[in-house]
Design an enzyme around this catalytic site. Structure first.
Site, PDB file in Angstrom:
ATOM      1  N   GLU A 291       0.769  -1.268  -0.007  1.00 28.37           N
ATOM      2  CA  GLU A 291       0.093   0.003   0.103  1.00 28.37           C
ATOM      3  C   GLU A 291       0.980   1.323   0.052  1.00 28.37           C
ATOM      4  O   GLU A 291       0.841   2.122   0.984  1.00 28.37           O
ATOM      5  CB  GLU A 291      -0.955  -0.019   1.232  1.00 28.37           C
ATOM      6  CG  GLU A 291      -1.919  -1.418   0.911  1.00 28.37           C
ATOM      7  CD  GLU A 291      -2.876  -1.396   2.308  1.00 28.37           C
ATOM      8  OE1 GLU A 291      -2.955  -0.536   3.033  1.00 28.37           O
ATOM      9  OE2 GLU A 291      -3.385  -2.491   2.384  1.00 28.37           O
TER      10      GLU A 291
ATOM     11  N   PRO B 155       3.630  -6.696  -9.624  1.00 24.54           N
ATOM     12  CA  PRO B 155       4.303  -6.657 -10.985  1.00 24.54           C
ATOM     13  C   PRO B 155       4.810  -5.315 -10.685  1.00 24.54           C
ATOM     14  O   PRO B 155       4.509  -4.240 -10.476  1.00 24.54           O
ATOM     15  CB  PRO B 155       3.080  -6.217 -11.817  1.00 24.54           C
ATOM     16  CG  PRO B 155       1.954  -7.031 -11.155  1.00 24.54           C
ATOM     17  CD  PRO B 155       2.052  -6.955  -9.676  1.00 24.54           C
TER      18      PRO B 155
ATOM     19  N   HIS C 258     -17.656 -10.822   6.859  1.00 21.27           N
ATOM     20  CA  HIS C 258     -16.441 -10.354   7.042  1.00 21.27           C
ATOM     21  C   HIS C 258     -15.669 -10.847   8.188  1.00 21.27           C
ATOM     22  O   HIS C 258     -16.191 -11.110   9.395  1.00 21.27           O
ATOM     23  CB  HIS C 258     -16.632  -8.665   7.323  1.00 21.27           C
ATOM     24  CG  HIS C 258     -15.151  -8.057   7.483  1.00 21.27           C
ATOM     25  ND1 HIS C 258     -14.942  -6.939   8.605  1.00 21.27           N
ATOM     26  CD2 HIS C 258     -14.144  -8.041   6.656  1.00 21.27           C
ATOM     27  CE1 HIS C 258     -13.700  -6.811   7.968  1.00 21.27           C
ATOM     28  NE2 HIS C 258     -13.125  -6.974   7.050  1.00 21.27           N
ATOM     29  N   HIS C 259     -14.426 -10.959   7.796  1.00 19.41           N
ATOM     30  CA  HIS C 259     -13.321 -11.999   8.971  1.00 19.41           C
ATOM     31  C   HIS C 259     -12.306 -10.647   8.983  1.00 19.41           C
ATOM     32  O   HIS C 259     -11.209 -11.083   8.065  1.00 19.41           O
ATOM     33  CB  HIS C 259     -12.933 -13.226   8.399  1.00 19.41           C
ATOM     34  CG  HIS C 259     -14.075 -14.260   8.694  1.00 19.41           C
ATOM     35  ND1 HIS C 259     -14.094 -15.498   8.016  1.00 19.41           N
ATOM     36  CD2 HIS C 259     -15.249 -14.114   9.420  1.00 19.41           C
ATOM     37  CE1 HIS C 259     -14.941 -16.129   8.232  1.00 19.41           C
ATOM     38  NE2 HIS C 259     -15.853 -15.475   9.063  1.00 19.41           N
ATOM     39  N   GLU C 260     -12.077  -9.943   9.970  1.00 19.12           N
ATOM     40  CA  GLU C 260     -10.680  -9.333   9.968  1.00 19.12           C
ATOM     41  C   GLU C 260     -10.057 -10.058  11.230  1.00 19.12           C
ATOM     42  O   GLU C 260     -10.698 -10.222  12.167  1.00 19.12           O
ATOM     43  CB  GLU C 260     -11.189  -7.733  10.507  1.00 19.12           C
ATOM     44  CG  GLU C 260     -10.122  -7.049  11.047  1.00 19.12           C
ATOM     45  CD  GLU C 260      -8.939  -6.744   9.918  1.00 19.12           C
ATOM     46  OE1 GLU C 260      -9.465  -6.284   8.783  1.00 19.12           O
ATOM     47  OE2 GLU C 260      -7.853  -7.085  10.217  1.00 19.12           O
TER      48      GLU C 260
ATOM     49  N   HIS D 279      -8.309  -8.857   1.774  1.00 20.52           N
ATOM     50  CA  HIS D 279      -7.608  -7.396   2.029  1.00 20.52           C
ATOM     51  C   HIS D 279      -6.377  -7.848   2.938  1.00 20.52           C
ATOM     52  O   HIS D 279      -5.992  -8.813   3.469  1.00 20.52           O
ATOM     53  CB  HIS D 279      -8.555  -6.489   2.597  1.00 20.52           C
ATOM     54  CG  HIS D 279      -9.417  -5.920   1.829  1.00 20.52           C
ATOM     55  ND1 HIS D 279      -9.703  -4.633   1.527  1.00 20.52           N
ATOM     56  CD2 HIS D 279     -10.206  -6.369   0.964  1.00 20.52           C
ATOM     57  CE1 HIS D 279     -10.557  -4.086   0.822  1.00 20.52           C
ATOM     58  NE2 HIS D 279     -10.929  -5.412   0.137  1.00 20.52           N
ATOM     59  N   GLU D 280      -5.341  -6.837   2.714  1.00 18.98           N
ATOM     60  CA  GLU D 280      -3.986  -6.792   3.238  1.00 18.98           C
ATOM     61  C   GLU D 280      -3.633  -8.503   2.716  1.00 18.98           C
ATOM     62  O   GLU D 280      -3.003  -9.047   3.506  1.00 18.98           O
ATOM     63  CB  GLU D 280      -3.886  -6.790   4.811  1.00 18.98           C
ATOM     64  CG  GLU D 280      -4.193  -5.351   4.944  1.00 18.98           C
ATOM     65  CD  GLU D 280      -5.735  -5.184   5.026  1.00 18.98           C
ATOM     66  OE1 GLU D 280      -6.285  -4.241   4.512  1.00 18.98           O
ATOM     67  OE2 GLU D 280      -6.631  -6.036   5.897  1.00 18.98           O
TER      68      GLU D 280
ATOM     69  N   GLU E 291      -7.313  -6.901  -2.067  1.00 14.71           N
ATOM     70  CA  GLU E 291      -6.945  -5.698  -2.046  1.00 14.71           C
ATOM     71  C   GLU E 291      -5.489  -5.835  -2.818  1.00 14.71           C
ATOM     72  O   GLU E 291      -5.143  -6.078  -3.995  1.00 14.71           O
ATOM     73  CB  GLU E 291      -6.906  -4.937  -0.879  1.00 14.71           C
ATOM     74  CG  GLU E 291      -6.971  -3.458  -0.673  1.00 14.71           C
ATOM     75  CD  GLU E 291      -6.796  -3.122   0.859  1.00 14.71           C
ATOM     76  OE1 GLU E 291      -7.339  -2.110   0.727  1.00 14.71           O
ATOM     77  OE2 GLU E 291      -6.140  -3.896   1.487  1.00 14.71           O
TER      78      GLU E 291
ATOM     79  N   GLU F  13     -10.016   3.894   0.298  1.00 11.76           N
ATOM     80  CA  GLU F  13      -9.751   4.189   1.993  1.00 11.76           C
ATOM     81  C   GLU F  13      -8.708   4.987   2.274  1.00 11.76           C
ATOM     82  O   GLU F  13      -8.820   5.963   3.043  1.00 11.76           O
ATOM     83  CB  GLU F  13      -9.620   3.080   2.678  1.00 11.76           C
ATOM     84  CG  GLU F  13      -8.285   2.244   2.377  1.00 11.76           C
ATOM     85  CD  GLU F  13      -8.392   0.765   3.151  1.00 11.76           C
ATOM     86  OE1 GLU F  13      -9.324   0.288   3.383  1.00 11.76           O
ATOM     87  OE2 GLU F  13      -7.223   0.336   3.395  1.00 11.76           O
TER      88      GLU F  13
END
Ligand code: NOJ
Ligand code: CA
Length: 624
Positions: free
Chosen positions: A124, A141, A326-328, A406-407, A425, A431
């Protein structure tokens, strides 16, 4: 490209570097077309020539490995195949020695678009545009333009049971595949026989041509899940942006976003506007307090008291909408993995078909418990996480659930093998415009298609229509037309309409395009572009003769003349053009949007005037 080095080193066995000879070669050709269950194109042609080189150590045949090379019209890939051999049963790889060599005398003239590798914020970072000379360690890439105009993009395909690599710039122009290590320093723990991921170079005469490559997918194995009719592309909304702009909180309390009542409001909004999914973040026990550091507390089957999972999912079902789960994990994979079977079973029981996962933790800070019961810290792109993502996919598939990570680790085309890996992501998304320091620059989305997106779909979460800003430093640096263009430019089979329902109510014209644009395609065409400056991509809706086009520019206003020759010859279309109005400018008049209709055919050229950080989004409906 002059020849580079090949080989690898091991902790306890002699390396594969010096003293090898070519023991044999064989060639073959392949030309076949395969079908994607969902995707940016339905049919993918895999046409390549293959060379298999077997190496053995010159002193007898004690040590051996093979290199398999596949050469396509749009680039090449090669991988190591290490057969079983005496003394090499279990191997710890301490280094891979693969090199890519670019002209050492041209490192000032070659331009590179890249993000730094092995730094705390994972993938990021704003993309850097520099002479090749300035690249130190880059994620892939990584895309470069040679002085003659040729474009190359370095990446990998089919990253399974191995570590991801970053490009380590060693001598001028020489890049080594530096494998991300385990917490104990070993790069890869494996046994012979094994194969490495494909090391890939996509090659195109122009930036736009790079957009048409299917090389990464072609180097992945076919679908192993069988029937995947339960994988559902589509658009979703959710209790999400409100947290990012600080109107609500993930944690429980007076501003808690994930309440039963608020979820019902979003379900009503989704049902009224044709969205399939409603994402709810902050629903489960563990999100309280400093959740960034609370990974251990996350419970994936227990909802917070103000969120009635059974009631909201029953309500969603009654409205033809599904909850997006959602699983954070906050990077605590040690806490998450044992809970996965029950967590996915619970979601399946309430009709969830798609789960967004999250690994918010600094790079190198993914926690797991090792064989001695000690907590250790792994990278997001090391062999452990590579394996974890596949464990998640397999567990989720048992429950007909698709994953949007994500991440994540970078995409290497595994959606072909596991079509329930619908998106991820792995770059700076929307965000950052809410709280990033700094926000994404206007050129960000003019670079992504030529870098990150070459790897695969991204859950960027477009569609913010309140462009006035959330704080003096934070706003979406686009015009409204540019925000709309992202639905076509940034491919993902699941796309969020990320803004708040009340904001869409204020922008009904723009919202119409968001409602109309599909997320699944029969064909995709890179129409025009220069990296970091502008891009135009056209896609034909899956199962329909209708096309959509997205075009956008960086901070510079410009006009594009686009040939419509991607349209079907002789057919007539009505083009519904959402474009920047005469006053549009991302800084001063971001909402100035004009919609006009025109009759067009494939023989036409369309002239589009894009404002500063502006864009255009077009729907071409075939006259029937
Ligand atoms: C980071 C993700 O990218 C974002 O979408 C999510 O809202 C937060 N983590 C919280 O899980
Ligand atoms: Ca630029």
């Amino acid at each position: 490209m002059p020849a580079g080095f090949l080989g690898m080193r091991f902790q306890s066995q002699p390396a594969f570097d010096d003293g090898f000879r070519v023991a044999g070669t064989s060639t073959s050709t392949h030309d076949a077309t395969w079908e994607q269950p969902w995707g940016e194109r339905r049919y993918v042609r895999d046409r390549h020539n293959e060379l298999l080189v077997t190496f053995d150590s010159a002193q007898g045949a004690a040590r051996k490995f093979n290199v398999r090379v596949r050469v396509f019209d749009d680039g090449f890939g090669f991988r190591y195949e290490v057969p079983q051999q005496p003394g090499y049963d279990a191997v710890n790889i301490t280094d891979e020695l693969t090199e890519f060599r670019l002209d050492p005398d041209a490192t000032q003239e070659i331009t590179a678009w890249w993000i730094p590798g092995r730094r705390w914020n994972r993938y990021e970072y704003p993309y850097l545009t520099t002479p090749l000379d300035a690249v130190h360690m880059a994620h892939t890439p990584m895309t470069v333009r040679l002085p003659g105009g040729l474009h190359l993009s370095f990446h990998e395909a089919a990253l399974v049971d191995y570590a991801a690599y970053v490009l380590d710039h060693r001598r001028p122009g020489i890049f080594r595949t530096s494998l991300t290590p385990w917490s104990d320093g070993i790069r890869v723990k494996t046994r012979t026989p094994f194969t490495t991921p494909w090391r890939t170079v996509q090659i195109a005469p122009s930036a736009a041509a790079l957009l048409n490559s299917s090389l990464i997918l072609n180097l992945n194995e076919p679908n192993v899940l069988g029937d995947v009719s339960w994988v559902e592309p589509g658009k979703y909304v959710g209790i999400w942006w409100a947290m990012h702009i600080n109107r609500a909180t993930w944690a429980t309390g007076p501003k808690h976003g994930a309440t039963t009542a608020e979820t019902r409001r979003y379900i009503d909004f989704a049902a009224a506007n044709g969205f399939k999914g409603v994402l709810v973040e902050g629903w489960n026990v563990g999100w309280d307090g400093d959740w960034f550091h609370n990974g251990k507390l996350f419970n994936f089957t227990q909802a917070n008291p103000d969120f009635d999972l059974q009631a909201v999912t029953a309500y969603a079902r009654s409205k033809g909408v599904r909850l997006v789960g959602h699983h954070e994990t906050s990077g605590d994979v040690g806490n998450y993995e044992p809970q996965m079977p029950a967590a996915f079973a619970l979601y399946e029981s309430v009709g969830v078909r798609q789960v967004k996962t999250g690994y918010v933790a600094d790079a190198g800070d993914v926690r797991r418990i090792d064989d001695n019961g000690v907590e250790v810290h792994e990278w997001h792109d090391g062999q452990f996480q590579v394996g974890h993502h596949l464990r998640v996919l397999r567990e989720a598939a048992k429950h007909k659930i698709s994953i949007n990570a994500h991440e994540p680790v970078k995409d290497t085309g595994l959606r072909r093998t596991y079509p329930n890996w619908i998106s991820r992501e792995g770059a700076r998304g929307q965000e950052y415009n809410a709280w990033g320091n700094p926000v994404n620059p206007p050129e960000h989305v003019a670079i992504l298609p030529f870098t990150r997106m070459l790897a695969g779909p991204m859950d960027y979460t477009p569609g913010i229509v309140d462009l006035d800003g959330f704080s003096p430093q934070h706003r979406v640096p686009h015009t409204l037309a540019k925000e709309l263009s992202l639905y076509v430019v940034l491919y993902s089979p699941v796309q969020m309409a990320a803004d708040l329902p009340e904001n869409y109510a204020k922008q009904p014209v723009a919202f119409q395009f968001i409602k109309d644009v599909p997320t699944d395609w029969d064909e995709s065409v890179g129409v025009a572009g220069e990296i970091g400056d502008y891009v135009a991509i056209a896609r034909r809706q899956r199962g329909s003769p209708d096309w959509f086009l997205g075009a956008l520019t960086d901070e510079n206003a410009r006009s594009l003349r686009l040939k419509l020759d991607f349209l079907e010859p002789r057919a007539r279309y009505v083009a519904e053009i959402y474009r920047d109005g005469p006053q549009a400018d991302w800084k001063t008049r971001p909402h100035d949007l004009v919609v006009e209709k025109r009759n067009v055919t494939a023989a036409d050229t369309l002239e589009l005037a894009l404002a500063s950080s502006g864009g255009a989004a077009i729907r071409f409906t075939q006259a029937r």
